[in-house]
Enzyme design. Structure first.
Site, PDB file in Angstrom:
ATOM      1  N   TYR A  38      -5.401   5.750   4.708  1.00  0.00           N
ATOM      2  CA  TYR A  38      -5.298   4.303   4.937  1.00  0.00           C
ATOM      3  C   TYR A  38      -6.531   3.590   4.381  1.00  0.00           C
ATOM      4  CZ  TYR A  38      -4.458  -0.058   7.516  1.00  0.00           C
ATOM      5  OH  TYR A  38      -4.232  -1.366   7.868  1.00  0.00           O
ATOM      6  N   ARG A  64      -3.133   1.778  19.123  1.00  0.00           N
ATOM      7  CA  ARG A  64      -4.485   1.219  19.115  1.00  0.00           C
ATOM      8  C   ARG A  64      -4.916   0.890  20.534  1.00  0.00           C
ATOM      9  NH1 ARG A  64      -4.022  -2.763  14.001  1.00  0.00           N
ATOM     10  NH2 ARG A  64      -1.845  -2.527  14.554  1.00  0.00           N
TER      11      ARG A  64
END
Ligand SMILES: O=C(O)[C@H]1O[C@H](OP(=O)(O)OP(=O)(O)OC[C@H]2O[C@@H](n3ccc(=O)[nH]c3=O)[C@H](O)[C@@H]2O)[C@H](O)[C@@H](O)[C@@H]1O
Length: 385
Positions: free
Chosen positions: A231, A272
């Site tokens: 990422y 998250r």
């Protein structure tokens, strides 16, 4: 004589009595027939009432369904501004059914533009944009940006990519392809049609930063072969491609490095910190806080209090290459774009908590309650993406 006269008298009396008795019997008979008739009538009426209420029981939900159907035919969209042909832009949003993309879709639709959402629904969901389906300014295309796309647009918001560690680590090669090939395709499209392109980049381009807070000109500190590299490096190369297309091909580009965001429409399995803590607190599970980050502990306590949860706070070992400290330096954005966050932390958290509570109810009704899982690298599985 006397006895004959007496007999006549008695029989005359008896005849009268008999007549009287017969009259009474006739009356009783008529009364009972009438009574039965009245009874039957009222039983019939009762029966009719019962049948009527039974019919009503069946018909009312059907009527309600018809009302819902009628409503869906005359569906009210959120209010949309009218823009003249000259001011109305044709805008492509890749990843427009995702958490951030769908809010951008709302904003641009309400501003009166024509919006085409392209999403492969890996993390995006149709539910996030369903309120626009059927609107004349809206189009939804199921497409993967790794494949070329030929459409005519004036602007491109390129958001397509999984953004949370469990999602982007799920298939690192696919994440790299999405950010490299996907961005190349969108820049090729921008070049062909002369569209301006905005790339949704990330604070992860800074890796585990050595400067604090991070400003736009900080180059970052990324482990190029670590678990987050697919990422981090994917977005870094995407940024590089944007500026190469700008310099070499004259494509107008913008890059926004988005820091950790949270709120309604975030995926339940996002993984998250905010969604994890809220879901853990709502389900009475331990809040898994990082021991080195005092602010994360405060965060855990704040979410626990806002949810009113009895969850304990549990300390686990940190994930590999997890950034120790991150905070954007927004001075430039404030000065040049007059931009700064407008939703205070607690207000944002309360909105997110409200949303996740509803999502849990929704999932429970659908017999499926996902739990946030820690990121892990899958080994030994062949993929064909
Ligand atoms: O390899 C090269 O030498 C060339 O690579 C690119 O040119 P090109 O490969 O023709 O591709 P672009 O027009 O930049 O488009 C990139 C990709 O976007 C995709 N694309 C293009 C246009 C479009 O409407 N939609 C779309 O998805 C295509 O699949 C294409 O592969 C560069 O733009 C050239 O400067 C460079 O010389």
């Amino acid at each position: 004589m006397v006895s004959k006269a007496l007999l006549r008298l008695v029989s005359a009396v008896n005849r009268r009595r008999m007549k009287l008795l017969l009259g009474i019997a006739l009356l009783a008979y008529v009364a009972s027939v009438w009574g039965n008739f009245v009874n039957m009538r009222s039983m019939q009426e009762n029966g009719e009432l019962k049948i009527e209420s039974k019919i009503e029981e069946i018909v009312e939900p059907l009527r309600e369904k018809i009302r819902d159907l009628e409503k869906s035919f005359t569906q009210k969209y959120p209010p949309v501004k009218f823009l003249s042909e000259k001011d109305r832009k044709r805008i492509l949003i890749t990843g427009g059914a995702g958490f951030v993309g769908s809010h951008l879709t709302d904003k641009l639709m309400m501003d009166g533009h024509e919006v085409t959402v392209v999403d492969n629904f890996f993390t995006g969901r149709k539910r996030n944009v369903e309120h626009w389906i059927g609107h004349e300014n809206f189009e939804l295309i199921n497409h993967d940006v790794v494949e070329p796309l030929y459409i005519e647009v004036d602007q491109i918001y390129h958001l397509a990519s999984p953004a949370s560690p469990p999602n982007y680590m799920y298939n690192p090669i696919k994440t790299l392809k999405t950010n490299a090939i996907g961005t190349l395709n969108m820049l090729g499209l921008a070049k062909r049609v002369g569209a301006r392109l905005l790339l949704a980049s990330t604070s992860e381009v800074y890796g585990d930063p050595e400067v604090h807070p991070q400003s736009e000109d900080y180059w970052g500190h990324v482990n190029p072969i670590g678990p987050r590299a697919c990422y981090d490096e994917g977005k870094r190369v995407a940024e590089t491609m944007c500026y190469a297309y700008m310099k070499q091909e004259g494509v107008e580009v913008r890059v926004a490095r988005i820091f950790n965001t949270f709120g309604p429409r975030m995926h339940m399995n996002d993984g998250r910190v905010v969604s994890n803590f809220i879901l853990q607190a709502l389900q009475g599970e331990p809040l898994t806080g990082n021991p080195e980050e005092h602010t994360i502990l405060e965060f855990a306590q704040l979410i626990k209090n806002l949810v009113g949860s009895g969850s304990e706070i549990q300390f686990l070992s940190e994930a590999q290459d997890d950034p120790q400290k991150r905070k954007p330096d927004i001075r430039k954005a404030k000065m040049m774009l007059a931009w700064e966050p407008v939703v205070p932390l607690e207000e944002g958290l309360n909105k997110a908590i409200h949303y996740f509570r509803k999502e849990l109810e929704y999932q429970a009704n659908n017999q499926y309650i996902p739990k946030p899982k820690p990121a892990r690298i899958k080994k030994g599985r062949t993929r064909h993406n």
